[in-house]
Design a protein around this motif. Structure first.
Motif, PDB file in Angstrom:
ATOM      1  N   UNK A  68       0.773  -1.235   0.000  1.00  0.00           N
ATOM      2  CA  UNK A  68       0.000   0.000   0.000  1.00  0.00           C
ATOM      3  C   UNK A  68       0.798   1.276   0.000  1.00  0.00           C
ATOM      4  N   UNK A  69       1.904   1.308   0.730  1.00  0.00           N
ATOM      5  CA  UNK A  69       2.744   2.507   0.818  1.00  0.00           C
ATOM      6  C   UNK A  69       4.185   2.081   0.593  1.00  0.00           C
ATOM      7  N   UNK A  70       4.848   2.693  -0.360  1.00  0.00           N
ATOM      8  CA  UNK A  70       6.236   2.306  -0.643  1.00  0.00           C
ATOM      9  C   UNK A  70       7.173   2.861   0.420  1.00  0.00           C
ATOM     10  N   UNK A  71       8.310   2.202   0.586  1.00  0.00           N
ATOM     11  CA  UNK A  71       9.287   2.660   1.575  1.00  0.00           C
ATOM     12  C   UNK A  71       9.786   4.064   1.261  1.00  0.00           C
ATOM     13  N   UNK A  72       9.904   4.409  -0.029  1.00  0.00           N
ATOM     14  CA  UNK A  72      10.370   5.743  -0.403  1.00  0.00           C
ATOM     15  C   UNK A  72       9.357   6.823  -0.031  1.00  0.00           C
ATOM     16  N   UNK A  73       8.094   6.441   0.089  1.00  0.00           N
ATOM     17  CA  UNK A  73       7.066   7.408   0.487  1.00  0.00           C
ATOM     18  C   UNK A  73       7.058   7.654   1.989  1.00  0.00           C
ATOM     19  N   UNK A  74       7.246   6.604   2.777  1.00  0.00           N
ATOM     20  CA  UNK A  74       6.929   6.700   4.191  1.00  0.00           C
ATOM     21  C   UNK A  74       8.138   6.851   5.101  1.00  0.00           C
ATOM     22  N   UNK A  75       9.306   6.336   4.729  1.00  0.00           N
ATOM     23  CA  UNK A  75      10.472   6.477   5.598  1.00  0.00           C
ATOM     24  C   UNK A  75      10.879   7.946   5.676  1.00  0.00           C
ATOM     25  N   UNK A  76      11.132   8.407   6.906  1.00  0.00           N
ATOM     26  CA  UNK A  76      11.480   9.810   7.145  1.00  0.00           C
ATOM     27  C   UNK A  76      10.362  10.739   6.687  1.00  0.00           C
ATOM     28  N   UNK A  77       9.107  10.312   6.896  1.00  0.00           N
ATOM     29  CA  UNK A  77       8.012  11.097   6.341  1.00  0.00           C
ATOM     30  C   UNK A  77       6.726  10.815   7.102  1.00  0.00           C
ATOM     31  N   UNK A  78       5.726  11.627   6.887  1.00  0.00           N
ATOM     32  CA  UNK A  78       4.347  11.390   7.313  1.00  0.00           C
ATOM     33  C   UNK A  78       3.459  11.906   6.198  1.00  0.00           C
ATOM     34  N   UNK A  79       2.398  11.182   5.916  1.00  0.00           N
ATOM     35  CA  UNK A  79       1.522  11.533   4.796  1.00  0.00           C
ATOM     36  C   UNK A  79       0.171  11.975   5.363  1.00  0.00           C
ATOM     37  N   UNK A  80      -0.182  13.267   5.225  1.00  0.00           N
ATOM     38  CA  UNK A  80      -1.387  13.792   5.877  1.00  0.00           C
ATOM     39  C   UNK A  80      -2.667  13.579   5.072  1.00  0.00           C
ATOM     40  N   UNK A  81      -2.785  12.416   4.457  1.00  0.00           N
ATOM     41  CA  UNK A  81      -3.991  12.106   3.687  1.00  0.00           C
ATOM     42  C   UNK A  81      -4.063  10.608   3.464  1.00  0.00           C
ATOM     43  N   UNK A  82      -5.235  10.035   3.721  1.00  0.00           N
ATOM     44  CA  UNK A  82      -5.502   8.631   3.405  1.00  0.00           C
ATOM     45  C   UNK A  82      -6.860   8.609   2.719  1.00  0.00           C
ATOM     46  N   UNK A  83      -6.892   8.229   1.477  1.00  0.00           N
ATOM     47  CA  UNK A  83      -8.100   8.310   0.666  1.00  0.00           C
ATOM     48  C   UNK A  83      -9.308   7.643   1.297  1.00  0.00           C
ATOM     49  N   UNK A  84     -10.414   8.359   1.409  1.00  0.00           N
ATOM     50  CA  UNK A  84     -11.723   7.930   1.913  1.00  0.00           C
ATOM     51  C   UNK A  84     -11.730   7.603   3.401  1.00  0.00           C
ATOM     52  N   UNK A  85     -10.593   7.698   4.062  1.00  0.00           N
ATOM     53  CA  UNK A  85     -10.516   7.292   5.466  1.00  0.00           C
ATOM     54  C   UNK A  85     -11.288   8.245   6.381  1.00  0.00           C
ATOM     55  N   UNK A  86     -11.173   9.535   6.124  1.00  0.00           N
ATOM     56  CA  UNK A  86     -11.841  10.500   6.993  1.00  0.00           C
ATOM     57  C   UNK A  86     -13.354  10.305   6.977  1.00  0.00           C
ATOM     58  N   UNK A  87     -13.891  10.066   5.792  1.00  0.00           N
ATOM     59  CA  UNK A  87     -15.337   9.850   5.683  1.00  0.00           C
ATOM     60  C   UNK A  87     -15.771   8.625   6.470  1.00  0.00           C
ATOM     61  N   UNK A 117       1.821   7.235   9.164  1.00  0.00           N
ATOM     62  CA  UNK A 117       3.144   7.415   9.753  1.00  0.00           C
ATOM     63  C   UNK A 117       3.928   6.107   9.666  1.00  0.00           C
ATOM     64  N   UNK A 118       5.271   6.156   9.810  1.00  0.00           N
ATOM     65  CA  UNK A 118       6.090   4.955   9.581  1.00  0.00           C
ATOM     66  C   UNK A 118       6.174   4.004  10.777  1.00  0.00           C
ATOM     67  N   UNK A 119       5.031   3.610  11.348  1.00  0.00           N
ATOM     68  CA  UNK A 119       4.981   2.491  12.275  1.00  0.00           C
ATOM     69  C   UNK A 119       4.397   1.290  11.528  1.00  0.00           C
ATOM     70  N   UNK A 120       4.737   0.092  11.963  1.00  0.00           N
ATOM     71  CA  UNK A 120       4.282  -1.115  11.267  1.00  0.00           C
ATOM     72  C   UNK A 120       2.831  -1.421  11.622  1.00  0.00           C
ATOM     73  N   UNK A 121       2.540  -1.564  12.911  1.00  0.00           N
ATOM     74  CA  UNK A 121       1.189  -1.883  13.386  1.00  0.00           C
ATOM     75  C   UNK A 121       0.819  -0.949  14.520  1.00  0.00           C
TER      76      UNK A 121
END
Length: 327
Positions: A168-187, A219-223
């Motif tokens: 779902x999320x590549x390592x290049x996207x999430x390592x050293x990063x946080x992504x402030x959007x998850x599609x349809x999750x807020x709804x 965020x870059x936690x596993x579970x």
């Protein structure tokens, strides 16, 4: 799900189904097993069949579904029409008026919406859903605070990468990063919470009138999904009263339900994903950092997103179906 079902006291795995590309293979050949325990030997050698009612033994009492929602919306009704009871983790039909969306410790009585569902759809089978993994994390804490009158809630999630699936999320996207959007999750958080906290009087389900706003972050936690929750209530509630209400909120006498549903920490820096996600075999909700704020009550909560939030939630719903006589 297989990891939880293989040692289960009431359920025995009788069949495994998948897409046509996997049908005919053993489960060991078809599956990419990425769980922290070996594949159960008997399950590993089972032959996977196509996901078709005609391919499943007719003496099966319960089906667990965790399909992509686009496939679940096509497949699950076929099984219900064929007489199978389905406990589903897929997101399709969660907000359908005649489909119970259930966290057993929160709204077990909603399971009786299945009587309405069967009457309206003419099914011999039935379909019950568990909510989104991030919804499951904070709704039990809201249910514990319901006695103070819920008015408005805002939740900001810090969600683990496993919630997006292995690819779902590549390592290049999430390592050293946080992504402030998850599609349809807020709804999902905003709508599912109102249904879970709603009331069922026997004919129809009324949504709760609490106002819910959500902001979702990867965020870059596993579970383990960690969430910051802000709650406004009709009557004043102190942090001590809120903590007591959460501690005293009852669990259920079901195999997968922990004795105490919500673990409350006094420490301001808990709960934390790495330290607390496996409490109660991953089925507990934990809360901490409870304090007063300009928005009313503020606290943090955490749940294991693949155990309590997904596979374990479906298994627990299956246990509730058994207890209530729907199997």
């Amino acid at each position: 799900m297989i990891q939880l079902l293989e040692p289960h006291p009431d359920f025995e795995i009788a069949a495994l189904t998948a897409s046509e590309s996997s049908a005919g293979k053993t489960y060991r050949q078809a599956a990419k097993w990425r769980v922290d325990s070996p594949i159960p030997a008997d399950v590993a050698e089972m032959t996977v069949t196509a996901t078709d009612p005609a391919e499943v033994p007719n003496d099966v009492d319960l089906l667990f579904s965790s399909l992509p929602s686009s496939i679940g919306s096509e497949v699950e009704p076929d099984f219900c029409e064929a007489g199978y009871v389905v406990s589903s983790n897929s997101s399709n039909a969660r907000m359908a008026e005649d489909v119970p969306l259930v966290i057993p410790e929160v709204n077990a009585d909603h399971i009786d919406l299945l009587e309405v569902q069967r009457d309206e759809r003419g099914w011999d089978g039935a379909l019950v859903k568990n909510p989104n993994c991030s919804t499951i994390t904070f709704v039990p804490t809201l249910a514990a605070l319901e006695e103070f009158g819920l008015q408005r809630v805002h939740v900001a999630t810090l969600q683990a990468v496993s919630g997006a699936g292995y690819d779902g999320v590549s390592s290049m996207e999430i390592i050293d990063n946080a992504i402030p959007y998850i599609g349809s999750e807020e709804d999902k958080l905003e709508t599912e919470s109102k249904k879970l906290l709603g009331t069922f009087e026997g004919a129809a389900l009324d949504l709760h009138d609490v106002e819910v706003g959500a902001s979702c972050n990867r965020i870059p936690t596993i579970d383990g999904h960690l969430e910051n929750v802000f709650v406004e209530t009709e009557s004043d509630v102190s942090p001590e009263e809120a903590a007591e209400a959460m501690r005293e909120y009852p669990g259920l006498d079901l195999p997968s339900s922990p004795g105490q549903l919500i673990e409350v920490f006094e420490e301001p820096d808990r709960p934390q994903p790495r330290l607390d996600r496996t409490l109660g075999d991953g089925m507990k909700i934990s809360a901490g950092g409870i304090r007063e704020s300009t928005f009313g009550l503020q606290y943090n909560c955490l749940a294991h997103n693949t155990m309590r939030g997904a596979a374990g939630a479906s298994v627990l719903n299956g246990e509730l179906l058994l207890e209530k006589g729907y199997l």
